[in-house]
Motif scaffolding. Structure first.
Motif, PDB file in Angstrom:
ATOM      1  N   ARG A 101       0.846  -1.193   0.000  1.00  0.00           N
ATOM      2  CA  ARG A 101       0.000   0.000   0.000  1.00  0.00           C
ATOM      3  C   ARG A 101       0.882   1.245   0.000  1.00  0.00           C
ATOM      4  NH1 ARG A 101      -5.372  -0.226   1.006  1.00  0.00           N
ATOM      5  NH2 ARG A 101      -6.218  -2.317   1.387  1.00  0.00           N
ATOM      6  N   LEU A 102       0.484   2.234  -0.771  1.00  0.00           N
ATOM      7  CA  LEU A 102       1.334   3.400  -0.948  1.00  0.00           C
ATOM      8  C   LEU A 102       1.721   4.033   0.377  1.00  0.00           C
ATOM      9  CD1 LEU A 102       2.749   5.377  -2.850  1.00  0.00           C
ATOM     10  CD2 LEU A 102       0.599   6.677  -2.965  1.00  0.00           C
ATOM     11  N   PHE A 154      -1.209  -1.936  -5.239  1.00  0.00           N
ATOM     12  CA  PHE A 154      -0.033  -2.243  -4.433  1.00  0.00           C
ATOM     13  C   PHE A 154       1.269  -2.105  -5.218  1.00  0.00           C
ATOM     14  CE2 PHE A 154      -3.570  -5.114  -3.158  1.00  0.00           C
ATOM     15  CZ  PHE A 154      -4.041  -4.297  -2.136  1.00  0.00           C
ATOM     16  N   TYR A 155       1.167  -1.551  -6.416  1.00  0.00           N
ATOM     17  CA  TYR A 155       2.360  -1.268  -7.231  1.00  0.00           C
ATOM     18  C   TYR A 155       2.301   0.160  -7.775  1.00  0.00           C
ATOM     19  CZ  TYR A 155       3.702  -6.185  -7.143  1.00  0.00           C
ATOM     20  OH  TYR A 155       4.108  -7.438  -6.743  1.00  0.00           O
ATOM     21  N   ASP A 257     -12.138  -7.782  -6.636  1.00  0.00           N
ATOM     22  CA  ASP A 257     -12.376  -9.166  -6.240  1.00  0.00           C
ATOM     23  C   ASP A 257     -11.103  -9.856  -5.758  1.00  0.00           C
ATOM     24  OD1 ASP A 257     -15.064  -8.992  -6.854  1.00  0.00           O
ATOM     25  OD2 ASP A 257     -14.849  -9.814  -8.874  1.00  0.00           O
ATOM     26  N   LEU A 258      -9.970  -9.437  -6.314  1.00  0.00           N
ATOM     27  CA  LEU A 258      -8.702 -10.086  -5.997  1.00  0.00           C
ATOM     28  C   LEU A 258      -7.913  -9.377  -4.909  1.00  0.00           C
ATOM     29  CD1 LEU A 258      -7.396 -10.678  -9.659  1.00  0.00           C
ATOM     30  CD2 LEU A 258      -8.526 -12.356  -8.186  1.00  0.00           C
ATOM     31  N   GLU A 263      -2.996  -8.460  -2.047  1.00  0.00           N
ATOM     32  CA  GLU A 263      -2.217  -7.711  -1.062  1.00  0.00           C
ATOM     33  C   GLU A 263      -1.373  -8.658  -0.206  1.00  0.00           C
ATOM     34  OE1 GLU A 263      -2.736  -4.249   2.352  1.00  0.00           O
ATOM     35  OE2 GLU A 263      -4.515  -5.251   1.560  1.00  0.00           O
ATOM     36  N   GLU A 264      -1.968  -9.745   0.218  1.00  0.00           N
ATOM     37  CA  GLU A 264      -1.242 -10.704   1.042  1.00  0.00           C
ATOM     38  C   GLU A 264      -0.109 -11.356   0.253  1.00  0.00           C
ATOM     39  OE1 GLU A 264       0.049 -12.817   4.220  1.00  0.00           O
ATOM     40  OE2 GLU A 264      -1.432 -11.193   4.206  1.00  0.00           O
ATOM     41  N   ALA A 265      -0.354 -11.666  -1.005  1.00  0.00           N
ATOM     42  CA  ALA A 265       0.635 -12.375  -1.814  1.00  0.00           C
ATOM     43  C   ALA A 265       1.838 -11.516  -2.162  1.00  0.00           C
ATOM     44  CB  ALA A 265      -0.016 -12.894  -3.093  1.00  0.00           C
TER      45      ALA A 265
END
Length: 272
Positions: A101-102, A154-155, A257-258, A263-265
């Motif tokens: 997360r930024l 997340f990127y 949905d993902l 985020e966890e991965a």
């Protein structure tokens, strides 16, 4: 471009896509200079390339830190020119990533991504232009990312830097049109490299990995045909790019949905 007898400088050339590209270009008779941060990894890469018959010079250089970046880039370029007597192809491949997360990514990591993924390629290209022009048939190859075409959660900082590199290449290609220097932009997808080792996302989250050798083969083909761009990922990536253009909210919904699983991965995905 006929590759035999050409001279190439590849940043981040001691591992991953850069090393695979060095192998593929070396097989085509291209003289090589490669840069990398790790002396041990550099020594191993140079040894492997020379065993395969390539003419190669290894240059240990780190552009991730602000202090001395210009001197490091100029020194690497000077070493390459001294070793090869000129330059025909510059491959801006070195990159770095920190996912998350930024608001949780540190300022230091954000600036490092901008430095490695965007500022360093721009500065090195600027420094290399006289040598590329002198050869009469020069090429700049910028290794962007599929995330530079379709942004993923997340990127944010990484996608911004890689998209910036792509638009830099497009603008520069038009600036240099008719002057004997072509610019090719490459958009790899998830690739099986050390940079991706800490990313735990799999195909179910859109990270279907391909080999660095497959990406390198596409890069070499793009150089030979003087393509404008090389986009990896096949029909699935092409469909996603088209949908992102025509109905971006559909991509938003897909990522929603993902999002929790993604985020966890990618929480630990870091290579800077």
């Amino acid at each position: 471009m006929l590759l035999s007898g050409k001279r190439a400088l590849i940043t981040g050339g001691s591992s991953g896509i850069g090393f695979a590209a060095a192998q593929a270009l070396g097989e085509k008779g291209v003289a090589l200079a490669i840069t990398g941060r790790s002396p041990d990894r550099m020594a191993a890469a140079v040894e492997a390339l020379r065993k395969a018959g390539a003419s190669v010079t290894g240059i240990v250089a780190d552009v991730a830190t602000a202090d001395g970046r210009r001197q490091t880039l100029e020194s690497a370029l000077e070493s390459a020119l001294d070793a090869m007597g000129g330059l025909d192809i510059l491959v801006n491949n070195a990159g770095g990533v920190r996912a998350g997360r930024l608001e949780q990514v540190t300022e230091e990591d954000i600036l490092a991504m901008i430095a490695v993924d965007l500022a360093a390629p721009i500065l090195l290209t600027r420094a290399a232009l006289p040598a590329l022009r002198a050869g009469g048939e020069g090429m700049v190859v910028n290794i962007s990312s599929g995330l530079g075409l379709v942004g993923a959660p997340f990127y944010a900082a990484y996608a911004g830097a890689k998209a910036g590199l792509a638009r830099f290449g497009e603008a520069l290609r038009r600036e240099l049109k008719g002057e004997g220097i072509h610019v090719l932009t490459v958009y790899p997808g998830a690739t099986d490299t050390p940079m991706m080792a800490s990313n735990k996302a799999g195909p179910e989250l859109g990270f279907t990995r391909e080999s660095a050798e497959a990406v390198a083969a596409a890069i070499v083909a793009g150089i030979e045909t003087e393509a404008l761009e090389v986009i990896r990922g096949g029909e699935a990536r092409a469909a996603m790019i088209a949908l992102n253009r025509d109905d971006p909210l559909a991509i938003d919904a897909r990522f929603l949905d993902l999002k929790a699983r993604l985020e966890e991965a990618v929480r630990g995905h870091a290579a800077l």
